[in-house]
Design an enzyme around this catalytic site. Structure first.
Site, mmCIF file in Angstrom:
data_model
loop_
_atom_site.group_PDB
_atom_site.id
_atom_site.type_symbol
_atom_site.label_atom_id
_atom_site.label_comp_id
_atom_site.label_asym_id
_atom_site.label_seq_id
_atom_site.Cartn_x
_atom_site.Cartn_y
_atom_site.Cartn_z
ATOM 1 N N GLY A 1 -0.383 4.741 -1.264
ATOM 2 C CA GLY A 1 -1.400 5.481 -0.523
ATOM 3 C C GLY A 1 -0.780 6.447 0.468
ATOM 4 O O GLY A 1 0.444 6.473 0.680
ATOM 5 N N ARG A 2 -1.634 7.230 1.129
ATOM 6 C CA ARG A 2 -1.123 8.266 2.022
ATOM 7 C C ARG A 2 -0.433 7.683 3.249
ATOM 8 O O ARG A 2 0.655 8.121 3.628
ATOM 9 C CB ARG A 2 -2.269 9.202 2.424
ATOM 10 C CG ARG A 2 -2.712 10.127 1.293
ATOM 11 C CD ARG A 2 -4.006 10.853 1.589
ATOM 12 N NE ARG A 2 -5.149 9.957 1.619
ATOM 13 C CZ ARG A 2 -6.411 10.355 1.697
ATOM 14 N NH1 ARG A 2 -6.690 11.649 1.778
ATOM 15 N NH2 ARG A 2 -7.404 9.480 1.711
ATOM 16 N N THR B 1 -10.918 1.516 14.944
ATOM 17 C CA THR B 1 -10.653 2.107 16.254
ATOM 18 C C THR B 1 -11.938 2.211 17.066
ATOM 19 O O THR B 1 -11.974 1.842 18.247
ATOM 20 C CB THR B 1 -10.042 3.505 16.090
ATOM 21 O OG1 THR B 1 -8.839 3.400 15.338
ATOM 22 C CG2 THR B 1 -9.743 4.138 17.441
ATOM 23 N N ASN C 1 -5.446 1.515 15.506
ATOM 24 C CA ASN C 1 -5.019 2.917 15.422
ATOM 25 C C ASN C 1 -3.591 3.026 15.948
ATOM 26 O O ASN C 1 -3.299 2.585 17.058
ATOM 27 C CB ASN C 1 -5.955 3.817 16.231
ATOM 28 C CG ASN C 1 -5.791 5.285 15.885
ATOM 29 O OD1 ASN C 1 -4.690 5.806 15.805
ATOM 30 N ND2 ASN C 1 -6.915 5.957 15.678
ATOM 31 N N HIS D 1 -13.859 10.584 10.097
ATOM 32 C CA HIS D 1 -12.714 10.285 9.245
ATOM 33 C C HIS D 1 -12.870 10.950 7.882
ATOM 34 O O HIS D 1 -13.955 11.398 7.507
ATOM 35 C CB HIS D 1 -12.544 8.772 9.066
ATOM 36 C CG HIS D 1 -11.922 8.100 10.251
ATOM 37 N ND1 HIS D 1 -12.640 7.776 11.372
ATOM 38 C CD2 HIS D 1 -10.650 7.691 10.477
ATOM 39 C CE1 HIS D 1 -11.835 7.194 12.256
ATOM 40 N NE2 HIS D 1 -10.622 7.126 11.735
ATOM 41 N N HIS D 2 -11.782 10.933 7.137
ATOM 42 C CA HIS D 2 -11.766 11.450 5.769
ATOM 43 C C HIS D 2 -12.729 10.664 4.886
ATOM 44 O O HIS D 2 -13.082 9.506 5.181
ATOM 45 C CB HIS D 2 -10.340 11.369 5.204
ATOM 46 C CG HIS D 2 -9.766 9.978 5.236
ATOM 47 N ND1 HIS D 2 -9.915 9.080 4.202
ATOM 48 C CD2 HIS D 2 -9.053 9.334 6.194
ATOM 49 C CE1 HIS D 2 -9.323 7.940 4.518
ATOM 50 N NE2 HIS D 2 -8.790 8.065 5.718
ATOM 51 N N GLY E 1 0.827 -1.201 0.000
ATOM 52 C CA GLY E 1 0.000 0.000 0.000
ATOM 53 C C GLY E 1 0.859 1.248 0.000
ATOM 54 O O GLY E 1 0.443 2.313 0.470
ATOM 55 N N ALA E 2 2.056 1.112 -0.565
ATOM 56 C CA ALA E 2 3.051 2.182 -0.501
ATOM 57 C C ALA E 2 2.666 3.404 -1.321
ATOM 58 O O ALA E 2 3.263 4.474 -1.144
ATOM 59 C CB ALA E 2 4.408 1.657 -0.976
ATOM 60 N N LYS F 1 -12.234 6.801 3.456
ATOM 61 C CA LYS F 1 -12.173 5.607 4.306
ATOM 62 C C LYS F 1 -13.218 4.589 3.874
ATOM 63 O O LYS F 1 -14.380 4.929 3.653
ATOM 64 C CB LYS F 1 -12.378 5.990 5.772
ATOM 65 C CG LYS F 1 -12.154 4.843 6.739
ATOM 66 C CD LYS F 1 -12.073 5.346 8.156
ATOM 67 C CE LYS F 1 -11.842 4.200 9.141
ATOM 68 N NZ LYS F 1 -10.607 3.439 8.833
#
Length: 252
Positions: free
Chosen positions: A15-16, A148, A109, A137-138, A12-13, A141
């Site tokens: 992604g943010r 969490t 989390n 959340h953003h 997942g490198a 998601k």
């Protein structure tokens, strides 16, 4: 004699969270970033690079495949992807029976403040009649409620049961579907998804004459990195399944 740096791969490198993790691993003096793949890319580069630990920030739909691949290739795993229910955790435990030397850490989390806030909420829950959770959340998601919030709700429910508390008072008999949120082990959880948010959670506790709000805000993804690096350093020495950072931080 100085120990060799820990060889780390990231799934997942692109992604943010994955990109931030790659940067933090590169900057850590005791780690080497040896492989960085996208969430749905070819995984064999992780094994070809002799990764000792893989951090997964991909997607709930594929994370179990990734964990199985890593275990089959004798790689420890830190999973930061959402979507882990008890069935998935049980499956990972079963897989680890064949690889008792390996470790998997599943972390809802990575923010230290979020871990502490959940702990405080669990402690407070036995003193109040009612408790509800709002998680924000953003908009990108994938899951709701967040991992969490679900983990916090389960911990609160267990603490209330141990204290002999029943359901909180709630006279609602007429409602639009979802208006009272999801129920996680009897705890109401409300999910908000908006652009501009990162990761935020409120636990609101109430009893006659007073309320208590425990809130944590992650304003930047850099807030997760101390927890990510702690999990990476810990997992080679923690065979089996570990859920959350609590045990690593000594706040169980």
């Amino acid at each position: 004699m100085t120990e060799a740096p820990l060889r780390v791969g990231v799934i997942g490198a692109r992604g943010r969270m994955g990109a931030q993790t790659c940067q933090s691993v590169v900057e850590a003096p005791d780690m080497d970033l040896v492989a960085a793949v996208g969430g749905r890319e070819w995984l064999f580069s992780l094994a070809d690079a002799d990764s000792q630990v893989v951090v997964d920030f991909s997607h709930p739909d594929v994370v179990m495949e990734h964990i199985r691949f890593c275990l089959d290739n004798n790689i420890n795993v830190v999973a930061g992807t959402s979507g882990f229910d008890q069935d998935r955790l049980d499956t990972i435990t079963d897989w680890l029976q064949a690889k008792p030397e390996l470790g998997v850490i599943v972390v809802p989390n990575f923010a230290i403040g979020a871990v502490l806030a959940a702990r405080f909420a669990r402690e407070a829950a036995r003193f109040f009649e009612s408790v509800e959770i709002i998680e924000l959340h953003h908009a990108g998601k994938a899951d709701a409620p967040s991992g969490t919030a679900a983990a916090t709700a389960r911990a609160i429910a267990a603490a209330r049961e141990q204290a002999g508390l029943g359901p909180g008072p709630d006279a609602t008999t007429i409602e639009q579907p979802g208006a009272r949120g999801a129920s996680v082990d009897g705890i109401r959880v409300h999910s908000v998804r908006l652009p501009g948010l990162v990761a935020h959670q409120e636990v609101i506790l109430g009893t006659a004459g007073e309320t208590l709000t425990i809130r944590h805000d992650s304003l930047d993804r850099v807030s997760f990195m101390p927890g990510v690096l702690t999990a990476i350093r810990s997992v080679p020495g923690r065979p089996g399944l570990t859920l959350g950072l609590e045990q690593l931080l000594g706040v169980v």
